[in-house]
Design an enzyme around this catalytic site. Sequence first.
Site, PDB file in Angstrom:
ATOM      1  N   GLY A 259      63.125  65.325  63.846  1.00 45.78           N
ATOM      2  CA  GLY A 259      61.612  65.190  63.718  1.00 45.78           C
ATOM      3  C   GLY A 259      61.123  66.568  63.005  1.00 45.78           C
ATOM      4  O   GLY A 259      59.711  66.555  63.041  1.00 45.78           O
ATOM      5  N   GLU A 301      69.208  67.657  65.063  1.00 42.35           N
ATOM      6  CA  GLU A 301      69.355  66.625  64.093  1.00 42.35           C
ATOM      7  C   GLU A 301      68.089  66.427  63.019  1.00 42.35           C
ATOM      8  O   GLU A 301      67.458  65.378  63.079  1.00 42.35           O
ATOM      9  CB  GLU A 301      69.232  65.122  65.121  1.00 42.35           C
ATOM     10  CG  GLU A 301      70.459  65.028  65.988  1.00 42.35           C
ATOM     11  CD  GLU A 301      70.263  64.027  66.838  1.00 42.35           C
ATOM     12  OE1 GLU A 301      71.383  63.559  67.478  1.00 42.35           O
ATOM     13  OE2 GLU A 301      69.225  63.377  66.919  1.00 42.35           O
ATOM     14  N   PRO A 302      68.069  67.314  62.316  1.00 45.48           N
ATOM     15  CA  PRO A 302      66.875  67.172  61.061  1.00 45.48           C
ATOM     16  C   PRO A 302      67.362  66.237  60.201  1.00 45.48           C
ATOM     17  O   PRO A 302      68.557  66.197  59.810  1.00 45.48           O
ATOM     18  CB  PRO A 302      66.863  68.557  60.682  1.00 45.48           C
ATOM     19  CG  PRO A 302      68.420  69.258  60.921  1.00 45.48           C
ATOM     20  CD  PRO A 302      69.055  68.554  62.229  1.00 45.48           C
ATOM     21  N   GLY A 303      66.549  65.269  59.778  1.00 40.46           N
ATOM     22  CA  GLY A 303      66.801  64.226  58.633  1.00 40.46           C
ATOM     23  C   GLY A 303      65.926  64.816  57.107  1.00 40.46           C
ATOM     24  O   GLY A 303      66.443  65.248  56.447  1.00 40.46           O
ATOM     25  N   ARG A 304      64.688  64.445  57.611  1.00 39.98           N
ATOM     26  CA  ARG A 304      63.691  64.608  56.382  1.00 39.98           C
ATOM     27  C   ARG A 304      63.643  65.840  55.821  1.00 39.98           C
ATOM     28  O   ARG A 304      63.594  66.022  54.634  1.00 39.98           O
ATOM     29  CB  ARG A 304      62.419  63.875  56.707  1.00 39.98           C
ATOM     30  CG  ARG A 304      61.438  64.899  57.599  1.00 39.98           C
ATOM     31  CD  ARG A 304      60.215  64.392  58.051  1.00 39.98           C
ATOM     32  NE  ARG A 304      60.314  62.995  59.038  1.00 39.98           N
ATOM     33  CZ  ARG A 304      59.760  61.934  58.854  1.00 39.98           C
ATOM     34  NH1 ARG A 304      59.031  61.800  57.880  1.00 39.98           N
ATOM     35  NH2 ARG A 304      60.021  60.971  59.743  1.00 39.98           N
ATOM     36  N   TYR A 345      53.348  53.764  56.575  1.00 38.01           N
ATOM     37  CA  TYR A 345      52.799  54.901  57.229  1.00 38.01           C
ATOM     38  C   TYR A 345      51.486  55.597  56.862  1.00 38.01           C
ATOM     39  O   TYR A 345      51.347  56.481  57.674  1.00 38.01           O
ATOM     40  CB  TYR A 345      53.824  55.895  57.530  1.00 38.01           C
ATOM     41  CG  TYR A 345      55.565  55.428  58.019  1.00 38.01           C
ATOM     42  CD1 TYR A 345      55.767  54.918  59.024  1.00 38.01           C
ATOM     43  CD2 TYR A 345      56.401  55.735  56.996  1.00 38.01           C
ATOM     44  CE1 TYR A 345      57.061  54.477  59.260  1.00 38.01           C
ATOM     45  CE2 TYR A 345      57.847  55.527  57.108  1.00 38.01           C
ATOM     46  CZ  TYR A 345      57.971  54.741  58.570  1.00 38.01           C
ATOM     47  OH  TYR A 345      59.295  54.456  58.857  1.00 38.01           O
ATOM     48  N   CYS A 372      53.392  43.565  44.019  1.00 33.13           N
ATOM     49  CA  CYS A 372      52.340  42.480  43.953  1.00 33.13           C
ATOM     50  C   CYS A 372      51.937  42.631  45.299  1.00 33.13           C
ATOM     51  O   CYS A 372      51.788  41.803  46.151  1.00 33.13           O
ATOM     52  CB  CYS A 372      53.065  41.189  43.768  1.00 33.13           C
ATOM     53  SG  CYS A 372      53.385  41.078  41.746  1.00 33.13           S
ATOM     54  N   TYR A 401      63.575  58.935  53.226  1.00 30.35           N
ATOM     55  CA  TYR A 401      63.069  57.887  53.754  1.00 30.35           C
ATOM     56  C   TYR A 401      62.358  57.058  52.459  1.00 30.35           C
ATOM     57  O   TYR A 401      61.569  56.214  52.775  1.00 30.35           O
ATOM     58  CB  TYR A 401      62.013  57.836  54.874  1.00 30.35           C
ATOM     59  CG  TYR A 401      62.809  58.541  56.241  1.00 30.35           C
ATOM     60  CD1 TYR A 401      63.831  57.718  56.893  1.00 30.35           C
ATOM     61  CD2 TYR A 401      62.495  59.820  56.411  1.00 30.35           C
ATOM     62  CE1 TYR A 401      64.123  58.411  58.016  1.00 30.35           C
ATOM     63  CE2 TYR A 401      63.215  60.435  57.523  1.00 30.35           C
ATOM     64  CZ  TYR A 401      63.932  59.457  58.516  1.00 30.35           C
ATOM     65  OH  TYR A 401      64.408  60.120  59.499  1.00 30.35           O
TER      66      TYR A 401
HETATM   67  C1  PLP Z   1      65.173  59.604  62.934  1.00 33.32           C
HETATM   68  C2  PLP Z   1      65.853  60.418  63.959  1.00 33.32           C
HETATM   69  C3  PLP Z   1      65.983  61.804  63.706  1.00 33.32           C
HETATM   70  C4  PLP Z   1      65.720  62.439  62.300  1.00 33.32           C
HETATM   71  O1  PLP Z   1      64.190  62.466  62.314  1.00 33.32           O
HETATM   72  P1  PLP Z   1      63.717  63.167  61.114  1.00 33.32           P
HETATM   73  O2  PLP Z   1      62.024  62.921  61.072  1.00 33.32           O
HETATM   74  O3  PLP Z   1      64.029  62.628  59.650  1.00 33.32           O
HETATM   75  O4  PLP Z   1      63.974  64.875  61.212  1.00 33.32           O
HETATM   76  C5  PLP Z   1      66.981  62.504  64.523  1.00 33.32           C
HETATM   77  N1  PLP Z   1      67.523  61.978  65.524  1.00 33.32           N
HETATM   78  C6  PLP Z   1      67.413  60.813  65.716  1.00 33.32           C
HETATM   79  C7  PLP Z   1      67.850  60.329  67.144  1.00 33.32           C
HETATM   80  C8  PLP Z   1      66.542  59.957  64.979  1.00 33.32           C
HETATM   81  O5  PLP Z   1      66.235  58.531  65.491  1.00 33.32           O
END
Ligand code: PLP
Length: 442
Positions: A259, A301-304, A345, A372, A401
């Site tokens: 997050g 757990e960074p994603g974005r 979003y 469309c 995403y």
């Molecule tokens: C989506 C998610 C993340 C990553 O969130 P980001 O906003 O992309 O950093 C990490 N852990 C869990 C369990 C998630 O569902």
Amino acid sequence: MTTQTPLDALREVLPLNAATNEDGVLQIGGCDVRELANEYGTPLYIYDEHTIRQTCRDYLHDFQSQMPGARAHYASKAWLSPALVEILVEEGFGLDVVSAGELHVALAGGMEPEQIGFHGNGKTPAELAYALDSGVGRIIVDNDDELALLDELTRSRASEQQIMLRITPGVDAQTHAKTTTGLRDSKFGFPLPSGQAESALVRALEAPFLDVAGFHIHLGSPLFNIEPYADGIATIGEFAAQMKERHGYEWREFSPGGGMALSYTADRTAPASERYAVKIAEAIHTACDTHGLPMPDVHIEPGRSVVGRAGVALYSVVSRKHIPETRDYVTVDGGMADNIRPAMYDSKYEAAAAEQMHTIPSLTVTVAGKFCESGDVLVRDTLLPSLQPGELIAIPASGAYQIAMESNYNLALRPAIVMVRDGQARLVRRRQTLDDLLHLEL
Ligand SMILES: *Cc1c(COP(=O)(O)O)cnc(C)c1O
């Protein structure tokens, strides 16, 4: 009105080392985007390898300097491809998956199964079997039915599996309702306040082949405000202390989830990874000191935030529409099929005329997608210079995403993806073809 050039105004949202050539054409990773568009077509997703690697290094450095041994798992739902997995392996990242599909691509890209965590609130029996057979390092258990199924599957295999319990601490992360996950009323995790988290732990401890490594929380995303991490961790620390007292269980591992925010627009910049590291480490140390708990192994757990800034979406202008006293639209050759986020979003982005980066923009324009739906608008009322059909528009902070949530809506072809580095571009995914659209049809 701004007097900055678009390059200066957008520096924080563009990939590191973004530049322009003498004609004012945007360059990413030393590659001229006009040349990339000529070679690979548009819409094109451009990923800057250096930005991904530097972000990974910053994360590990910042968290390990607060908590030696801290690890990072990239949340692969933000975007996954074998080319990315190779980079993550080289940078010492592990990875989280939420489906058999993500697990398959992670393994194909060369990620060690031990470095993979398997998440999700709806893991099917087939997916759990695949995860067990692949030897994933951790399964992050979400609910009672999953726990019962895992107990059964590990008994029938007579093989031990390490798990973590995903706990919903009841903390409001103050983000978009569709991306808040830590509240009591959430489909994710074992609710803590109702006692369900405790009974799940008791049951997991009784399962002969399940080894409970620790607890996991994920509050939601993107968290521009870092305080919720401290609240969530304090709540889990208290829970961990109670579990030690009541059941003699001591956590070995803890994850505060992902997050970490991403700067999508120039006026709302994300906290640096160091600030998350300091806040999270401080909260974990405080929880351990307060309750006399051992310091757990921590993984984030960074994603974005790992891939978002590295990615730029490149479109061509297709048409323009001037509605007197109302609005000016430019329509591009992509939209919600490759970027659903504005429609889903209300996400905000910047847009730049990628071949006019030296021109100070003066027209208020809405960048619309070609699909469309009236909701298919990529950027509303932004400043751009005058644009002709065929000219390029770049949307920064497009790495997360977008491709991951892409669709074939209106039977659009999925875009090509190039990875750029040191002036070299390599195609990591070809554009879909019209014939690809018929491949699954019988
Ligand atoms: C989506 C998610 C993340 C990553 O969130 P980001 O906003 O992309 O950093 C990490 N852990 C869990 C369990 C998630 O569902």
